[in-house]
Motif scaffolding. Structure first.
Motif, short mmCIF file in Angstrom:
data_model
loop_
_atom_site.label_atom_id
_atom_site.label_comp_id
_atom_site.label_asym_id
_atom_site.label_seq_id
_atom_site.Cartn_x
_atom_site.Cartn_y
_atom_site.Cartn_z
N ASP A 173 1.03 -1.10 -0.03
CA ASP A 173 0.04 -0.19 0.04
C ASP A 173 0.93 1.09 -0.16
O ASP A 173 1.10 1.69 0.93
CB ASP A 173 -0.74 0.12 1.15
N SER A 184 -1.81 7.24 0.86
CA SER A 184 -1.98 6.21 0.06
C SER A 184 -3.03 6.51 -0.82
O SER A 184 -4.35 6.89 -0.50
CB SER A 184 -2.28 4.81 0.88
N ALA A 203 -7.24 4.30 -1.75
CA ALA A 203 -8.66 4.31 -1.67
C ALA A 203 -9.60 5.38 -2.34
O ALA A 203 -10.56 5.81 -2.27
CB ALA A 203 -8.91 4.67 -0.17
N ARG A 204 -8.45 6.41 -2.99
CA ARG A 204 -9.12 7.53 -3.81
C ARG A 204 -8.88 7.30 -5.16
O ARG A 204 -8.06 7.42 -5.77
CB ARG A 204 -8.18 8.73 -3.43
#
Ligand code: ZN
Length: 594
Positions: free
Chosen positions: A334, A469, A472-473
């Motif tokens: 990640d 990170s 998630a976007r």
């Protein structure tokens, strides 16, 4: 003193150093100082500083003890006083003074610390913070020389002799300006020197950083003394400067440069990458400037977006290069967004290299595993015209990127000209696109997802000071990146045996224009020799990518020039004439520091 009341076992009288104890402490602290700092050994200069000091002492409020004045052979602007009358002034401070009353003002301030017995307060602080009550008891009561030596050692090691409190500084200024006047000097020298220090702080922040971290601001100090100066009776024969002072400056001028200042002739002092440390003087200032022009990266994303996140070389917790692909293949991978920076600076311009590191280059979409490689490094150069001395304001003039071995040149649309493409610059931040097919950096156009069919999505990255990170976007929302110095990778590039570099190249000797510590034109010539250029890689993959100094570029006059001597490189690329200064004030990668 409030903290004493809070500790009732220690009566106030308990802490008073006798004059003998203060002198003994000072004598031993002076021995420590002279082991730690180079003391100038020039009889003429020493005699001068002693003469000037004693002239002031004679009019000071404490003449019962012997004073000693010495010059520290350091280019930094600083001065300090030890207990009992030992006073040190740096050579850099004498060089910064233009009139004798400025130098005398500094000495008078240091004498003020001795007169005010400010070191006794410092001993208390030392006692409270680090040594036992019993020890202090022994020293102050029946102390032996050995115990005082221990205290003197701590006194010097703690650096506390440079950190008198705000009240002590204020008192030293007031005692000093009075002393200056009583000794026949024009006391305004103190104020003009404060102004000089404020200006110097803009110009050479590092040379003066200790001084500013240990003294109130020059503005505040000037205010503190100017009402006193106004109250002094006017006098027409106050001394501003003297022939003696001019002569002492000339003697200093002829001496070899101070320790720690590289000289042209001294080749062994050249910092090959292996010899330099992992951080450098001025790194924080460079980071702030790099932040002010940090590009907005639009990074194209393929099937697995994790392979297109710019991150740190040590993202997996180690500095080994040949396990990065494996680490990126772990299910928990990640990546946090980071961008490397390197900054160099001439009198008029900034050169900021931003590098993106990807553990893997292009492994999946094209199914060309054989052509993919581990450890991909991509660099762009942002060239900024400075607006005054503050590096954080200026105008982006040119952005260069690399397309394999070719330099691509982009200029802001307003100054578009032949042979260049345009780039959008948003409040100082160039907008760049990163092509997931090889991670080449280009100016952002906005039509990339249409034009490049393999681009599934585009992620926006901007500098926020935090590594985020992006996983998630998706789709448009911004990901923050942090800036990290390239310097740590450079320092390891000079080591023959390490886990980062597979191949070295002979970068030979590189020479840049600079100025010596006195501000005179000078050359800095560094024999770099073999330097790590290509990253290690697991053997089943192709060779790892190259570091920015190791890229082979068509238009370079020597390998590494684009990164190490960008002023020469940009001058050629922009066809600039000789008015364009290629004199570096700062190029940490070659040992030139502001
Ligand atoms: Zn002071």
């Amino acid at each position: 003193m409030l903290f004493l009341l809070a500790t009732p076992a220690w009566g106030q009288g308990f802490f008073s150093l006798s004059e003998e104890q203060e002198i003994e402490l000072g004598r031993q602290a002076a021995e420590e100082i002279e082991k730690k700092y180079p003391i100038l050994q020039d009889a003429n200069v020493n005699a001068y500083i002693e003469r000037l000091g004693q002239k002031l002492v004679a009019e000071s409020g404490r003449t019962s003890i012997d004073y000693h004045f010495k010059v520290v052979d350091s280019a930094d602007v600083n001065a300090f006083a030890l207990p009992g009358g030992w006073i040190y002034v740096n050579r850099g401070l004498i060089e910064a003074a233009d009139q004798e009353n400025e130098l005398a003002g500094v000495l008078a301030h240091e004498i003020g610390h001795v007169v005010g017995r400010h070191s006794a307060e410092q001993v208390k602080k030392l006692q409270v913070t680090s040594i036992g009550l019993g020890v202090l008891d022994a020293i102050l009561g029946r102390g032996t020389s050995g115990q005082i030596a221990g205290l003197a050692g701590q006194f010097v090691a703690s650096g506390i002799f440079m950190k008198y409190g705000r009240d002590a500084e204020r008192e030293a200024d007031r005692l000093g300006v009075q002393n200056l006047y009583d000794a026949g000097f024009d006391p305004r020298g103190m104020v003009t020197f404060f102004e000089k220090l404020a200006a110097l702080r803009q110009e050479k922040p590092n040379a003066i950083e200790t001084f500013f971290s240990t003294h109130p601001s020059p503005q505040e100090r000037a205010e503190n003394v100017s009402d006193l100066i106004d109250s002094f009776p006017q006098s027409s024969n106050l001394i501003r400067t003297s022939g003696d002072f001019a002569l002492a400056k000339r003697w200093i001028d002829r001496l070899p440069p101070p320790a720690g200042v590289p000289s042209e002739a001294d080749e062994t002092s050249a910092p090959t990458p292996a010899q330099t440390g992992s951080s450098y003087r001025g790194e924080e200032r460079d980071r702030q400037i790099a932040a002010a022009f940090a590009p907005l990266f639009q990074v194209g994303v393929t099937a697995d977006p994790r392979y297109d996140v710019p991150t740190r070389f040590d993202f997996d917790g180690d500095w080994r290069a040949d396990n990065n692909w494996r680490a990126a293949d772990q299910p928990g991978f990640d990546p946090q967004a980071s961008v490397y920076y390197a900054l160099s600076e001439t009198e008029t311009h900034l050169f900021i290299h931003y590098s993106l590191f990807f553990p893997v280059d292009d492994p999946r979409i094209f199914d060309r595993r054989a052509r993919s490689h581990e450890n991909d490094f991509e660099t762009c150069l942002v060239f900024v015209e400075k607006d005054g001395e503050n590096g954080q304001s200026g105008r982006v003039v040119l952005v260069e990127t690399l397309e394999s071995s070719r330099v691509m040149k982009y200029v802001p649309s307003a100054s578009l000209r032949g042979g260049f493409e345009s780039i959008e610059v948003q409040q100082g931040h160039p907008r760049l696109f990163v092509d997931p097919n090889g991670h080449a950096i280009r100016a952002f156009r906005g039509d990339e997802t249409r034009e490049l069919r393999y681009v599934r999505d585009v992620m926006s990255y901007s500098y926020t000071g935090r590594s985020e990170s992006p996983l998630a976007r998706r789709g448009g929302s911004n990901v923050g990146y942090d800036l990290v110095p390239l310097y740590s990778l450079w320092t390891q590039a000079g080591q023959s045996d390490n886990e980062i570099y597979a191949a070295t190249a002979d970068l030979g000797r590189i020479t840049i224009n600079t100025r010596d510590y006195r501000g005179r034109p000078s050359d800095r010539s560094v024999q770099l020799g073999q330097v790590g250029v290509n990253f290690r890689s697991e053997s089943r993959y192709d060779q790892g990518g190259a570091a920015p100094w190791g890229r082979e570029i068509e238009s370079e006059s020597a390998r590494g020039e684009w990164f190490l001597n960008p002023a020469a490189s940009v001058r050629r690329h922009l066809n600039l004439n000789d008015d364009f200064s290629i004199t570096f004030l700062h190029q940490p990668y070659l040992g030139v520091f502001r």
